[in-house]
Scaffold this active site. Structure first.
Site, PDB file in Angstrom:
ATOM      1  N   ASP A   1      -3.841   2.048  13.777  1.00 31.81           N
ATOM      2  CA  ASP A   1      -2.905   2.975  12.785  1.00 31.81           C
ATOM      3  C   ASP A   1      -3.421   4.437  12.885  1.00 31.81           C
ATOM      4  O   ASP A   1      -4.121   4.638  13.709  1.00 31.81           O
ATOM      5  CB  ASP A   1      -2.723   2.451  11.459  1.00 31.81           C
ATOM      6  CG  ASP A   1      -4.190   2.333  10.887  1.00 31.81           C
ATOM      7  OD1 ASP A   1      -5.224   2.957  11.403  1.00 31.81           O
ATOM      8  OD2 ASP A   1      -4.397   1.704   9.816  1.00 31.81           O
TER       9      ASP A   1
ATOM     10  N   ARG B   1       0.996  -1.313  -0.008  1.00 30.11           N
ATOM     11  CA  ARG B   1      -0.148  -0.043  -0.026  1.00 30.11           C
ATOM     12  C   ARG B   1       0.887   1.367  -0.196  1.00 30.11           C
ATOM     13  O   ARG B   1       1.495   1.543   1.087  1.00 30.11           O
ATOM     14  CB  ARG B   1      -0.980  -0.074   1.291  1.00 30.11           C
ATOM     15  CG  ARG B   1      -1.800   1.286   1.384  1.00 30.11           C
ATOM     16  CD  ARG B   1      -2.988   1.200   2.256  1.00 30.11           C
ATOM     17  NE  ARG B   1      -2.644   0.951   3.699  1.00 30.11           N
ATOM     18  CZ  ARG B   1      -3.648   1.271   4.641  1.00 30.11           C
ATOM     19  NH1 ARG B   1      -4.843   1.529   4.420  1.00 30.11           N
ATOM     20  NH2 ARG B   1      -3.215   1.007   5.684  1.00 30.11           N
TER      21      ARG B   1
END
Length: 532
Positions: free
Chosen positions: A447, A167
């Site tokens: 996160d 990603r």
């Protein structure tokens, strides 16, 4: 610094020169990445400005809706191109940052896919990003290993490993350590370009493709930009069209109204869509934050069974399967709790129930944040998904309207919820500022979405006239400042003399600024990036 790297004309690198970095930042790789930036960065900036303009209409009370000008795409009978054999079964995917130990453990975890994250689970320091690119090459070569002399442990890959996805950072991020013609490099193009340049030949040699996750998009024209970059990148390196396959994270409220259009733009390069549930909640709050009709209760009270979240996930499944694309489920953020069997069993049961719900709904796979959860998630998908995927489950029973996607979740605002937002947001930012973007807090693996939800929710409550807690108290700037001060005292007591070695003072300053500013800023990480 640039004098240590052989850079194209007009390019400056201010990031440090360390052993091995020049193997990533070769003249050829830099020429390739800079070429992509020069061709496409103006479009990227225009698309970001379009977000600003759309926000102005949202602030005036205009609600998101399906686009009338793309009705023909939604009504059309097209499908996406088929995906390679090695990603037909993605029933459990694990995610995490690009540090060496994480990559090895995740690839060995028993999951079908590992998404190596240069975005929300990664604090984007120069060292983290370039070392991450080195680690990804070694992972694709299957030579990655690690000797932990302090613990007397060695790590290397098993014979059977997960399939690697990567990603890159979202369109809003820039790579401040690299400038091209006097402007910062697009972080998305930088991350993608370096990874593609160094790894696509290895992937093809191993009879695979180059697989990506694409974050934070809000419009199908942003997907078109990715697609055009993929076409040019593949052409320049003489790679077959469709070698790149990208799964788009549907983690913004705006993207939910353009699912068909996003898949259509990426139809030659699509590996489906993913329900990025935590960023989705952040986006829902952020985009509707100035509309006083919307008030979101404590984060802990907004789960995947909330009507607007259920509608979003079912629409993703229905849309993907209509287009022969994968519909991936969301993250289980729980982590195993050592030393407390009762609490651990409760956490694992939450994961099991979540994955059962996803499998029964028709998802083709799901996410976990910790290797200890892989077996639980696999168990549920093995039970309810005997086939490699569920694309054949068309969910024609689903009928989702714009109002369904915007239904306001019911619940309350509590002092405990406010305190949790402040504490968790600050704790995450403190770790992020120290270079760690994947942080265990209160038995959850957090996160950047965590800090973003926390500070946007605090901002909304402070600025919303009806943000009254269950004890009758209005959430105010003064109350938040008081609670932040109390947290600072608690951190100092907790860390003692070690407090001086933390980043709590800066984290508190940034969190307070972004939670109590006059105008809600787009991303906390954009401001915090200045300090790493």
């Amino acid at each position: 610094m640039s004098e240590n790297y052989r850079v194209p004309e007009g390019v400056k690198i201010t990031g440090s020169f360390q052993p091995g970095f020049d193997n990533i930042l070769t003249p050829e790789a830099l020429e390739f990445v800079v070429g992509l930036h020069r061709k496409f960065n103006a479009r990227r900036k225009d698309l970001l400005q379009a977000r600003v303009e759309r926000q102005k209409t949202l602030d005036q009370g205009v609600l998101p809706d399906f686009l009338p000008e793309t009705k023909s795409i939604r009504d059309g009978k097209w499908t996406v191109a088929p995906c390679p054999a090695d990603i037909q079964d993605r029933r459990v995917e694990i995610t995490g940052p690009v540090d060496r130990k994480m990559i090895i453990n995740a690839l060995n975890s028993g999951a079908k896919v590992f998404m190596a994250d240069l975005e929300d689970a990664n604090s984007p320091t120069w060292e983290n990003n370039i070392e991450g690119q080195i680690n990804l090459i070694d992972a694709n070569l299957k030579t990655i290993s690690l000797e932990d002399k302090a613990r007397g442990k060695s790590y290397q890959l098993n014979d059977e490993t997960a399939v690697l996805f990567v990603r890159p950072r979202g369109w809003h991020m820039e790579e401040k350590n690299v400038t091209v013609d006097g402007e910062p490099m697009s972080a998305s193009i930088w991350d993608f370009g370096l990874y593609f340049f160094h790894n696509v030949a290895i992937r093809l040699k191993n009879d695979s493709g180059l697989y990506l996750y694409l974050p934070k998009m809000e419009h199908h024209l942003e997907a078109r930009l990715w697609n055009d970059i993929f076409i040019l990148a593949q052409s320049q390196l003489n790679v077959p069209l469709g070698t790149i396959k990208g799964t788009v994270l549907i983690e913004t409220i705006m993207a939910t109204f353009q699912l068909n259009e996003i898949l259509f733009e990426l139809r030659d390069h699509s590996a489906g869509l993913n329900c990025g549930r935590w960023d989705y909640l952040f986006s829902y709050i952020k985009r509707l934050v100035n509309n006083t009709e919307f008030l979101i209760p404590d984060r802990a009270q907004v789960g995947m069974t909330s009507p607007f979240m259920k509608a979003y996930t079912e629409l993703v499944i229905q849309t993907c399967h209509k287009r022969e694309a994968f519909a991936m489920g969301g993250m289980a953020a729980q982590i195993p709790i050592k030393g407390d069997d009762a609490a651990n069993n409760i956490a694992l049961e939450k994961v099991r129930a979540d994955k059962e719900r996803e499998a029964k709904a028709g998802h083709d796979g799901t996410w976990v944040a910790h290797p200890g959860l892989v077996a639980v998630a696999l168990g549920e998908f093995n039970k309810y998904m005997p086939t490699p995927n569920q694309i054949h489950v068309k969910r024609e029973d689903v009928s989702v309207t714009a109002s369904d996607l915007l239904e306001i979740p019911k619940g309350t605002i509590t002092l405990e919820g406010l305190k949790t937002n402040i504490d968790v947001g600050i704790r995450y930012m403190e770790a992020w500022l120290r270079g760690n973007g994947c942080v265990p807090i209160n038995n959850l693996m957090e996160d950047a979405a965590t800090a973003e939800i926390s500070r946007t929710q605090v901002w909304q409550w402070v600025n919303h006239p009806k943000a009254i807690m269950t004890d009758g108290t209005k959430v105010t700037k003064e109350l938040v400042e008081k609670l932040i001060d109390e947290q600072k005292v608690a951190y100092k007591q907790q860390y003692g003399a070690d407090y001086a070695n933390t980043k709590f003072d800066l984290a508190i300053e940034l969190f307070a600024k972004m939670s109590l500013s006059e105008k809600l800023e787009e991303f906390l990480t954009l401001e915090a990036y200045k300090f790493i």
